[in-house]
Design a protein around this motif. Structure first.
Motif, PDB file in Angstrom:
ATOM      1  N   MET A 149      31.557 -32.919   9.764  1.00 17.52           N
ATOM      2  CA  MET A 149      31.295 -31.710  10.532  1.00 17.52           C
ATOM      3  C   MET A 149      29.860 -31.697  11.049  1.00 17.52           C
ATOM      4  SD  MET A 149      32.256 -28.868  11.881  1.00 17.52           S
ATOM      5  CE  MET A 149      33.900 -28.837  11.287  1.00 17.52           C
ATOM      6  N   GLY A 176      30.378 -23.111  11.368  1.00 17.77           N
ATOM      7  CA  GLY A 176      31.053 -22.088  10.569  1.00 17.77           C
ATOM      8  C   GLY A 176      32.496 -22.435  10.255  1.00 17.77           C
ATOM      9  N   HIS A 177      33.138 -23.164  11.149  1.00 20.51           N
ATOM     10  CA  HIS A 177      34.524 -23.582  10.901  1.00 20.51           C
ATOM     11  C   HIS A 177      34.606 -24.579   9.763  1.00 20.51           C
ATOM     12  CE1 HIS A 177      36.568 -21.505  14.127  1.00 20.51           C
ATOM     13  NE2 HIS A 177      35.576 -21.829  14.927  1.00 20.51           N
ATOM     14  N   GLY A 178      33.521 -25.313   9.537  1.00 19.95           N
ATOM     15  CA  GLY A 178      33.499 -26.268   8.453  1.00 19.95           C
ATOM     16  C   GLY A 178      32.834 -25.739   7.195  1.00 19.95           C
ATOM     17  N   GLY A 179      32.456 -24.467   7.200  1.00 18.11           N
ATOM     18  CA  GLY A 179      31.831 -23.868   6.041  1.00 18.11           C
ATOM     19  C   GLY A 179      30.381 -24.275   5.857  1.00 18.11           C
ATOM     20  N   ALA A 190      28.740 -21.559  15.468  1.00 16.91           N
ATOM     21  CA  ALA A 190      30.186 -21.337  15.547  1.00 16.91           C
ATOM     22  C   ALA A 190      30.953 -22.580  15.097  1.00 16.91           C
ATOM     23  CB  ALA A 190      30.580 -20.966  16.971  1.00 16.91           C
ATOM     24  N   ILE A 191      30.514 -23.745  15.560  1.00 10.97           N
ATOM     25  CA  ILE A 191      31.190 -24.978  15.163  1.00 10.97           C
ATOM     26  C   ILE A 191      30.969 -25.256  13.678  1.00 10.97           C
ATOM     27  CG2 ILE A 191      31.152 -27.486  15.431  1.00 10.97           C
ATOM     28  CD1 ILE A 191      30.850 -27.057  18.373  1.00 10.97           C
TER      29      ILE A 191
END
Length: 78
Positions: free
Chosen positions: A1, A68-71, A65-66
């Motif tokens: 990520m 955040g999708h991977g934590g 944002a990107i």
């Protein structure tokens, strides 16, 4: 990520400046997450920052944002 976020920031920064060879994007792991630093030629810093900081703020928003999708948490500095 993390590589995806760094690649995105690199792509955006190099697209904004005239001489993309002068853009250096470095990433390091900090206490709170990933810290990405963008370094450009001093004459082109304004192109990355944008009027009233709008461009760099948009880059930060996309990176967060990107990530955040991977934590993951991300901070983009210039």
């Amino acid at each position: 990520m993390e590589n995806n976020v760094v690649d995105l920031v690199r792509y955006l920064a190099t697209s904004l400046v005239d001489n993309s060879d002068d853009v250096i994007v470095e990433a390091e792991e900090g206490e709170d997450g990933l810290i990405i630093t963008i370094t450009t030629h001093p004459d082109e810093v304004g192109k990355v920052i944008g009027r009233n900081g709008r461009t760099i703020k948009s880059i930060r928003t996309l990176a967060r944002a990107i990530a955040g999708h991977g934590g993951c948490q991300v901070e983009v500095n210039n």
